[in-house]
Design an enzyme around this catalytic site. Sequence first.
Site, short mmCIF file in Angstrom:
data_model
loop_
_atom_site.label_atom_id
_atom_site.label_comp_id
_atom_site.label_asym_id
_atom_site.label_seq_id
_atom_site.Cartn_x
_atom_site.Cartn_y
_atom_site.Cartn_z
CE LYS A 81 2.23 -16.29 -64.03
NZ LYS A 81 2.30 -16.89 -62.70
CE1 TYR A 136 -3.47 -35.61 -92.38
CE2 TYR A 136 -3.83 -33.58 -91.14
CZ TYR A 136 -3.19 -34.28 -92.16
OH TYR A 136 -2.27 -33.65 -92.94
C1 LIG Z 1 1.09 -16.46 -62.01
C2 LIG Z 1 1.10 -16.01 -60.61
C3 LIG Z 1 0.07 -15.21 -60.11
C4 LIG Z 1 -1.20 -14.90 -60.89
O1 LIG Z 1 -2.05 -16.02 -60.86
P1 LIG Z 1 -3.50 -16.00 -61.55
O2 LIG Z 1 -4.08 -17.31 -61.21
O3 LIG Z 1 -3.25 -15.84 -63.02
O4 LIG Z 1 -4.23 -14.85 -60.98
C5 LIG Z 1 0.18 -14.72 -58.81
N1 LIG Z 1 1.27 -15.03 -58.06
C6 LIG Z 1 2.27 -15.81 -58.51
C7 LIG Z 1 3.41 -16.12 -57.62
C8 LIG Z 1 2.21 -16.34 -59.79
O5 LIG Z 1 3.20 -17.13 -60.22
#
Ligand SMILES: *Cc1c(COP(=O)(O)O)cnc(C)c1O
Length: 355
Positions: free
Chosen positions: A34, A251
């Site tokens: 994702k 800054y």
């Molecule tokens: C993002 C996500 C994962 C992966 O989590 P990590 O901590 O990056 O391993 C797994 N399951 C769900 C439902 C998620 O939203």
Amino acid sequence: MRPIQASIHLSALEHNLAIAKSKASKSKILSVVKANGYGHGLLNVAKGLRASDGFAVLGLDEALALRNAGYSQTILLLEGVFSPDELLAVSEQAISIVVHCDIQIEMLELASIPHPISVHLKINTGMNRLGFKPHDFEKVRARLEHCHNVADITLMTHFATADEPLGISSPLALFKELTQESSYPCSLANSATLLGFPEAHADWVRPGIMLYGTSPVAGQSAASFNLKPVMSFNSQIISVQTLNVGECLGYGHRFTAERKTRIGVVACGYADGYPRHAPNGTPIAVSGVLTQTLGRVSMDMLYVDITDNPSAGVGAPVELWGEQVSVDDVALASGTISYELLCAIAPRVPVIVVN
Ligand SMILES: *Cc1c(COP(=O)(O)O)cnc(C)c1O
């Protein structure tokens, strides 16, 4: 052209996937890609993770991009569909969906689609983000079993504290108690659960962050899990300034020289995705030598201490994070986690794929 770039190392993705596989010996691997592959580029990471049993994404557009690129394994929409019209493409392209609320069940019941869909029924075991409450589980399961648009069911939950001292024992016990009567495959484990809790591996594991070579557990390094960083974020020094004692930098004059200080001005700022909250002293490497940032990060530039590296001048290579500087350490210094930094790499940063 500005000298900034992010390099994505395919061999590191392959290595980290192999680590995930070796930890989860019997479970299938649903690689979580994702957020544009955690900022690395969806198709870049899919290539390095092509040996996965499946991919998990958020949006239908991402799922279709993977199908169009030829990936034929399971693809799961982690939040399911957002409107009924998405179900047609989901059905046609054999995409699996999470079902986490009543409205999504209604959409499925009312849909007119060519093929039934694989469903991951999400149970809320205490995170209270998505999913059905335990006392609704039986009712929801029966409803999905009777829905002609459902091809098969996988049971799923997500843990809130797999990376915390609290662990997962009570939500895991709750999940097991609820689901012990049914024979459906189960999916429970994110990276922290995969690495820390073999008892929760089940049929599918869902690693994300570990595949990108950063640690899912605060206080434990990625290297301690034998993970390799996938992204190298690099730039160069574009100007050198010498500050006399008492002179200030950038800054807000957040840094004042207490000795004669050589400063490299680096072509990277918060508009590239470097955290503006990075304090003086955040780790960074110049010409392969570890040093620290000084002064406030600006939109397009930041400052690095090269007092002790007199040969470093304009054009010297800078590693913002990667193999020498762990993104976990930059995140820790900046009060955040590697996930946020990786996802925030800006569109203006050229990304190249290397082996
Ligand atoms: C993002 C996500 C994962 C992966 O989590 P990590 O901590 O990056 O391993 C797994 N399951 C769900 C439902 C998620 O939203």
